[in-house]
Design a protein around this motif. Structure first.
Motif, PDB file in Angstrom:
ATOM      1  N   GLU A   1     -11.251  -9.371  -2.889  1.00  0.00           N
ATOM      2  CA  GLU A   1     -10.822  -9.252  -1.500  1.00  0.00           C
ATOM      3  C   GLU A   1     -11.820  -8.479  -0.646  1.00  0.00           C
ATOM      4  O   GLU A   1     -11.551  -8.189   0.513  1.00  0.00           O
ATOM      5  CB  GLU A   1      -9.455  -8.566  -1.427  1.00  0.00           C
ATOM      6  CG  GLU A   1      -9.465  -7.132  -1.928  1.00  0.00           C
ATOM      7  CD  GLU A   1      -8.084  -6.498  -1.870  1.00  0.00           C
ATOM      8  OE1 GLU A   1      -7.842  -5.745  -0.912  1.00  0.00           O
ATOM      9  OE2 GLU A   1      -7.265  -6.768  -2.773  1.00  0.00           O
TER      10      GLU A   1
ATOM     11  N   ASP B   1      -5.662  -0.843   3.471  1.00  0.00           N
ATOM     12  CA  ASP B   1      -5.401  -1.979   4.354  1.00  0.00           C
ATOM     13  C   ASP B   1      -5.562  -1.680   5.842  1.00  0.00           C
ATOM     14  O   ASP B   1      -6.033  -2.541   6.578  1.00  0.00           O
ATOM     15  CB  ASP B   1      -3.982  -2.513   4.105  1.00  0.00           C
ATOM     16  CG  ASP B   1      -3.855  -3.169   2.747  1.00  0.00           C
ATOM     17  OD1 ASP B   1      -4.543  -4.179   2.519  1.00  0.00           O
ATOM     18  OD2 ASP B   1      -3.091  -2.656   1.912  1.00  0.00           O
TER      19      ASP B   1
ATOM     20  N   PRO C   1       5.165  -4.662   2.051  1.00  0.00           N
ATOM     21  CA  PRO C   1       4.191  -3.639   2.388  1.00  0.00           C
ATOM     22  C   PRO C   1       4.882  -2.359   2.808  1.00  0.00           C
ATOM     23  O   PRO C   1       6.002  -2.368   3.312  1.00  0.00           O
ATOM     24  CB  PRO C   1       3.414  -4.269   3.567  1.00  0.00           C
ATOM     25  CG  PRO C   1       4.373  -5.234   4.175  1.00  0.00           C
ATOM     26  CD  PRO C   1       5.192  -5.752   3.041  1.00  0.00           C
TER      27      PRO C   1
ATOM     28  N   TYR D   1      -0.693  -4.060   9.866  1.00  0.00           N
ATOM     29  CA  TYR D   1      -0.651  -5.499  10.086  1.00  0.00           C
ATOM     30  C   TYR D   1      -0.174  -5.827  11.500  1.00  0.00           C
ATOM     31  O   TYR D   1      -0.694  -6.712  12.155  1.00  0.00           O
ATOM     32  CB  TYR D   1       0.274  -6.156   9.066  1.00  0.00           C
ATOM     33  CG  TYR D   1      -0.226  -6.075   7.652  1.00  0.00           C
ATOM     34  CD1 TYR D   1      -1.601  -6.140   7.383  1.00  0.00           C
ATOM     35  CD2 TYR D   1       0.649  -5.923   6.585  1.00  0.00           C
ATOM     36  CE1 TYR D   1      -2.056  -6.070   6.085  1.00  0.00           C
ATOM     37  CE2 TYR D   1       0.185  -5.850   5.287  1.00  0.00           C
ATOM     38  CZ  TYR D   1      -1.172  -5.923   5.040  1.00  0.00           C
ATOM     39  OH  TYR D   1      -1.625  -5.862   3.774  1.00  0.00           O
TER      40      TYR D   1
ATOM     41  N   ARG E   1      -8.320  -3.119   8.860  1.00  0.00           N
ATOM     42  CA  ARG E   1      -9.001  -4.377   8.562  1.00  0.00           C
ATOM     43  C   ARG E   1      -8.739  -5.376   9.667  1.00  0.00           C
ATOM     44  O   ARG E   1      -7.639  -5.448  10.202  1.00  0.00           O
ATOM     45  CB  ARG E   1      -8.507  -4.940   7.228  1.00  0.00           C
ATOM     46  CG  ARG E   1      -8.870  -4.076   6.041  1.00  0.00           C
ATOM     47  CD  ARG E   1      -8.072  -4.449   4.805  1.00  0.00           C
ATOM     48  NE  ARG E   1      -8.250  -5.843   4.457  1.00  0.00           N
ATOM     49  CZ  ARG E   1      -8.216  -6.303   3.207  1.00  0.00           C
ATOM     50  NH1 ARG E   1      -8.030  -5.479   2.209  1.00  0.00           N
ATOM     51  NH2 ARG E   1      -8.362  -7.581   2.965  1.00  0.00           N
TER      52      ARG E   1
ATOM     53  N   VAL F   1      -4.518 -10.867   3.024  1.00  0.00           N
ATOM     54  CA  VAL F   1      -5.417 -10.609   1.898  1.00  0.00           C
ATOM     55  C   VAL F   1      -5.634 -11.866   1.070  1.00  0.00           C
ATOM     56  O   VAL F   1      -6.755 -12.156   0.628  1.00  0.00           O
ATOM     57  CB  VAL F   1      -4.861  -9.471   1.021  1.00  0.00           C
ATOM     58  CG1 VAL F   1      -5.746  -9.271  -0.207  1.00  0.00           C
ATOM     59  CG2 VAL F   1      -4.773  -8.177   1.813  1.00  0.00           C
TER      60      VAL F   1
ATOM     61  N   GLU G   1       1.269   0.165   5.951  1.00  0.00           N
ATOM     62  CA  GLU G   1       0.615  -1.134   5.879  1.00  0.00           C
ATOM     63  C   GLU G   1       1.206  -2.089   6.910  1.00  0.00           C
ATOM     64  O   GLU G   1       0.498  -2.854   7.560  1.00  0.00           O
ATOM     65  CB  GLU G   1       0.764  -1.710   4.468  1.00  0.00           C
ATOM     66  CG  GLU G   1      -0.050  -0.941   3.429  1.00  0.00           C
ATOM     67  CD  GLU G   1       0.305  -1.363   2.023  1.00  0.00           C
ATOM     68  OE1 GLU G   1       1.470  -1.736   1.806  1.00  0.00           O
ATOM     69  OE2 GLU G   1      -0.558  -1.306   1.151  1.00  0.00           O
TER      70      GLU G   1
ATOM     71  N   TYR H   1      -1.171  -3.491  -4.198  1.00  0.00           N
ATOM     72  CA  TYR H   1      -0.821  -4.714  -3.471  1.00  0.00           C
ATOM     73  C   TYR H   1      -0.462  -5.819  -4.443  1.00  0.00           C
ATOM     74  O   TYR H   1      -1.181  -6.105  -5.387  1.00  0.00           O
ATOM     75  CB  TYR H   1      -1.999  -5.172  -2.610  1.00  0.00           C
ATOM     76  CG  TYR H   1      -1.704  -6.436  -1.865  1.00  0.00           C
ATOM     77  CD1 TYR H   1      -1.090  -6.399  -0.620  1.00  0.00           C
ATOM     78  CD2 TYR H   1      -2.015  -7.680  -2.416  1.00  0.00           C
ATOM     79  CE1 TYR H   1      -0.809  -7.558   0.075  1.00  0.00           C
ATOM     80  CE2 TYR H   1      -1.733  -8.844  -1.727  1.00  0.00           C
ATOM     81  CZ  TYR H   1      -1.125  -8.769  -0.486  1.00  0.00           C
ATOM     82  OH  TYR H   1      -0.858  -9.918   0.196  1.00  0.00           O
TER      83      TYR H   1
ATOM     84  N   ARG I   1      -6.307  -3.584  -7.732  1.00  0.00           N
ATOM     85  CA  ARG I   1      -6.907  -4.588  -6.856  1.00  0.00           C
ATOM     86  C   ARG I   1      -8.359  -4.794  -7.262  1.00  0.00           C
ATOM     87  O   ARG I   1      -8.952  -3.975  -7.954  1.00  0.00           O
ATOM     88  CB  ARG I   1      -6.762  -4.162  -5.395  1.00  0.00           C
ATOM     89  CG  ARG I   1      -5.299  -4.047  -5.008  1.00  0.00           C
ATOM     90  CD  ARG I   1      -5.047  -3.367  -3.679  1.00  0.00           C
ATOM     91  NE  ARG I   1      -5.478  -4.156  -2.548  1.00  0.00           N
ATOM     92  CZ  ARG I   1      -5.087  -3.903  -1.300  1.00  0.00           C
ATOM     93  NH1 ARG I   1      -4.253  -2.901  -1.051  1.00  0.00           N
ATOM     94  NH2 ARG I   1      -5.517  -4.651  -0.299  1.00  0.00           N
TER      95      ARG I   1
ATOM     96  N   ASP J   1      -5.032   4.552   1.473  1.00  0.00           N
ATOM     97  CA  ASP J   1      -4.658   3.333   2.200  1.00  0.00           C
ATOM     98  C   ASP J   1      -5.832   2.359   2.193  1.00  0.00           C
ATOM     99  O   ASP J   1      -6.912   2.684   2.680  1.00  0.00           O
ATOM    100  CB  ASP J   1      -4.266   3.706   3.633  1.00  0.00           C
ATOM    101  CG  ASP J   1      -3.943   2.487   4.473  1.00  0.00           C
ATOM    102  OD1 ASP J   1      -3.671   1.419   3.891  1.00  0.00           O
ATOM    103  OD2 ASP J   1      -3.979   2.596   5.715  1.00  0.00           O
TER     104      ASP J   1
END
Length: 596
Positions: free
Chosen positions: A480, A560, A9, A17, A563, A568, A13, A3, A476, A558
C-alpha cells in the motif's frame, strides 16, 4: 490500529477519510482538492480588492470532526493533515527545487574553505560521505512525503511517528537555521555586489535584496515556485558550464598550460590528515543544507504521488553532478594552500570562491564576472528558500500546538502570513552589515543551529524506520506504499550510522581545532546546538509531563490520516498494476526510472 478489509475504522481514521474524501467534480484520488481552499477569493471583485482580501483569514467550513475525545497527538495529526496551504506547486517546480534548490554560498564559496582545511582528497571524501547520507535521508523522506503530504512534512512526522518532544525541538532548531540564514544571505548579497562596486554602502544593497525576497514570498507558494524554477535553472546551467570549462582548463586550455593531477601531488591530496577530513563535514553540511526542501513542499504540491518520487530521485543527480564532480574539478584546479581560500571562512567573500580562483588561474578574464553574477543569483535563491522553509516550519509547529497558534494563521491565498512576517522581521538583522561586530553576532547565531542539520537528518532516517516498523507491527505491508525508497531500511540504518560518526568527528575537531590546543570557545561556537537539543527535549517533556512514555507505541501510530489516496484496497490494486506494467518495460527504461 491495524487495518483489515472488513474492519470498522477508528474515529481518527474515519475523520481522516471524511476530510480527504473527494467531492463531486474533484480530480482523481491522487489529485483531490487540487483547486485548493485558497482559490475562492479570486472569483469576483477588482484585482486590487482581491489582493486586499487575500490577506484575510481563511474561512474554513466546519468539517464535522469531533476532537473532544482525541488525545493531543491525534489532534496534532488531524491538524497537520487539514492545514490549508495552497496546493499550487507543479511537477516542474519540484524538479528544479530538487535539482538546484539549495545550491548557494555553501557550494560556491564554502567549498573553498573546506578545500583549504582538508585538501582535494579530504574534500572529495567529505562530500562523498555526506552525499551518500543525503541520498539515504531524501529517499526515506520521499517515501513518507508521498504517503503523507501533510503540513510541515518531516517536522510533523517527528511528532507523529516518534514523539511530540522530538517534533518541537527539531522543528524549532530547523526553523532557527533558516531564520538565521535569511539575514546572513542578505549580507552575502551585499558582499557579492561589492565585487563590482565598493562605493555604495552595503546596507543599501541589503535593503534592495530584502525587498526583492520579501516581495517574492508575498506571492505565496506559486511565487516561490516560479522564482526557484528560474533561479535554479540559472544555477544548474552555470555549474554544468563550470564543469565543462574546468575540464578544458585541466587539459591545458588557458594560460596555465596542462594541469592534470599536479595539485594532488604538490601540495598534496590531504591537508591536516584525518582531522582535516573531519573539518570538511561541517562545510559539506552547509553545502547540502536545504536538500530536504523538496519534501517540505509536499503539502503544497498538486499531485505528490506523481511528482514527488521523480523529484526525490533527482537528488541523486544533484549529489553526483553538482557536488561530487564539482569537488573533483575544484581539487584539480586549485591548490589547497592558495592564500585566497583562507577568506572563505566568512562564506561571503566572492574572491575566496574556488570557482572564481580556478577561472582566474586559467587566464579567462570575463568568466569571473559571470560567475559572480551566478553566485549572486544563488544567494538570492537561498534567501528566498530561507523565508519559505522557516515560515512553513513555524506554521506546522503552530498547527500542532507546539508554539503559539498565531504562527499558524493562513490567509485566503494559502500563505502562512504571520510566520512569513516574523521571518521577514528577523531578516532585518541583515542591516548589521554596517556594524563592525557583525561577524561575532552571526557566529553565535549560527552556533545555535551548527549541528542541527545533522540532527534533523538523523531524525528523518529514524522516523522512516519507525514508519516501517509500525507497518509491520500493525500487520500491514509495503503493497500500500505508493513510493518505496530504493535503499529501503538499509539506507536509513547506514544514514544514521554515517551521520552519527560525522557528529562525533565534528565534536572532536571542535574541542581540538586544527593547529590549536583545546579551545572551549571554539567548541561552543560549533556545537552549542548539541546541549541545546538535549535541554529543549528535557524541558518539553518536563513541562508536558510525558516522561512516562519516551516514544509513541508502534501499535498506536496512525498510518492513514493525511493520505490523499483514500481507499487502501484501490491504492494497492493501482500499485500492483503499475508494478506489473513496469516489469514489461525494457531494461534501459527500468534503469532510467530507477535514477529518474
Amino acid at each position: 490500529m491495524s487495518y483489515e478489509k472488513n474492519q470498522e475504522p477508528s474515529s481518527l481514521e474515519a475523520n481522516a477519510y471524511s476530510y480527504d474524501q473527494p467531492t463531486a467534480g474533484s480530480r482523481q484520488s491522487g489529485e483531490s482538492y487540487d483547486s485548493s481552499y485558497s482559490d475562492g477569493y479570486e472569483k469576483e471583485g477588482s484585482a486590487f480588492s482581491r489582493f486586499i482580501d487575500s490577506f484575510k483569514p481563511l474561512d474554513l467550513e466546519d468539517d464535522g470532526i469531533d476532537t473532544s475525545n482525541m488525545t493531543a497527538m491525534e489532534k496534532s495529526i488531524i491538524a497537520s493533515a487539514r492545514h490549508p496551504l495552497a496546493r499550487r506547486l507543479k511537477s516542474r517546480h519540484l524538479q528544479m527545487i530538487a535539482i538546484g534548490g539549495s545550491i548557494g554560498t555553501g557550494l560556491f564559496i564554502g567549498s573553498g574553505y573546506s578545500l583549504n582545511n582538508g585538501g582535494p582528497g579530504g574534500l572529495l571524501i567529505g562530500y562523498l560521505l555526506v552525499g551518500y547520507a543525503m541520498l539515504c535521508v531524501i529517499y526515506g523522506l520521499g517515501e513518507l512525503s508521498v504517503q503523507f503530504p501533510v503540513s510541515g512534512s518531516f517536522n510533523a512526522y517527528f511528532t507523529r511517528f516518534v514523539d511530540s518532544s522530538w517534533g518541537f525541538t527539531l522543528g524549532l532548531l530547523y526553523a532557527c537555521s533558516w531564520l538565521v540564514s535569511f539575514p546572513s544571505e542578505l549580507i552575502a548579497c551585499s558582499m557579492t555586489i561589492q565585487y563590482w562596486n565598493t562605493s555604495v554602502n552595503p546596507a543599501v544593497w541589503v535593503a534592495v535584496f530584502y525587498v526583492v525576497i520579501v516581495s517574492i514570498n508575498f506571492f505565496g507558494v506559486k511565487g516561490y515556485g516560479e522564482a526557484e524554477f528560474v533561479l535554479s535553472m540559472i544555477k544548474v546551467l552555470a555549474v554544468i558550464g563550470f564543469l565543462i570549462v574546468g575540464v578544458c582548463i585541466i587539459c591545458g586550455v588557458g594560460t596555465g598550460g596542462y594541469i592534470g593531477g599536479r595539485y594532488w601531488h604538490d601540495p598534496g591530496a590531504f591537508n591536516h590528515g584525518f582531522k582535516g577530513v573531519c573539518s570538511v563535514f561541517i562545510g559539506a553540511a552547509f553545502s547540502f543544507g536545504g536538500i530536504e526542501l523538496v519534501a517540505l513542499a509536499a503539502a503544497e504540491t498538486r499531485n505528490p504521488r506523481k511528482s514527488l518520487p521523480r523529484a526525490t530521485k533527482q537528488v541523486f543527480w544533484r549529489v553526483t553532478i553538482f557536488y561530487i564532480l564539482t569537488a573533483i574539478i575544484i581539487g584539480f584546479l586549485v591548490p589547497f594552500d592558495d592564500e585566497r581560500l583562507l577568506d572563505g571562512s566568512t562564506s561571503e567573500d566572492i574572491t575566496a570562491s574556488p570557482f572564481v580562483i580556478a577561472i582566474q588561474n586559467g587566464g579567462i578574464n570575463v568568466l569571473p564576472h559571470i560567475m559572480n553574477a551566478v553566485i549572486l543569483v544563488a544567494v538570492i535563491s537561498v534567501g528566498n528558500s530561507s523565508v519559505y522553509g522557516c515560515s512553513r516550519t513555524l506554521a506546522s509547529l503552530a498547527v500542532q500546538g507546539l508554539i503559539p497558534s498565531i504562527f499558524g494563521y493562513i490567509d485566503r491565498a494559502g500563505r502562512p502570513m504571520v510566520a512569513i512576517m516574523f521571518t521577514n522581521l528577523i531578516g532585518l538583522l541583515g542591516f548589521l552589515v554596517a556594524s563592525e561586530n557583525q561577524d561575532t553576532v552571526f557566529t553565535w547565531f549560527f552556533s545555535i543551529c551548527s549541528l542541527s542539520s545533522f540532527f534533523t537528518w538523523i531524525a528523518i532516517c529514524f522516523t522512516h524506520l519507525r514508519w516501517r516498523w509500525a507497518l509491520a507491527a500493525q500487520g500491514r505491508s509495503l503493497d500500500e506504499v505508493a513510493f518505496i525508497s530504493p535503499l529501503g531500511k538499509f539506507g536509513s540504518y547506514s544514514g544514521i550510522l554515517i551521520l552519527s560518526l560525522i557528529v562525533v568527528g565534528e565534536i572532536w575537531v571542535s574541542i581540538w581545532p586544527i593547529g590549536y590546543p583545546a579551545d572551549v570557545v571554539q567548541f561552543w561556537e560549533n556545537c552549542l546546538s548539541l546541549p541545546l537539543l538535549i535541554a529543549m527535549i528535557i524541558a518539553h517533556k518536563t513541562y508536558h509531563r510525558t516522561w512516562n512514555h519516551l516514544m509513541v507505541k508502534l501499535e498506536d501510530i496512525d498510518l492513514d490520516t493525511g493520505r490523499r489516496d483514500i481507499d487502501v484496497e484501490v491504492l494497492k490494486q493501482e500499485i500492483a498494476d503499475e508494478k506489473e506494467l513496469f516489469k514489461q518495460k525494457p531494461i534501459y527504461y527500468k534503469v532510467y526510472r530507477f535514477f529518474c
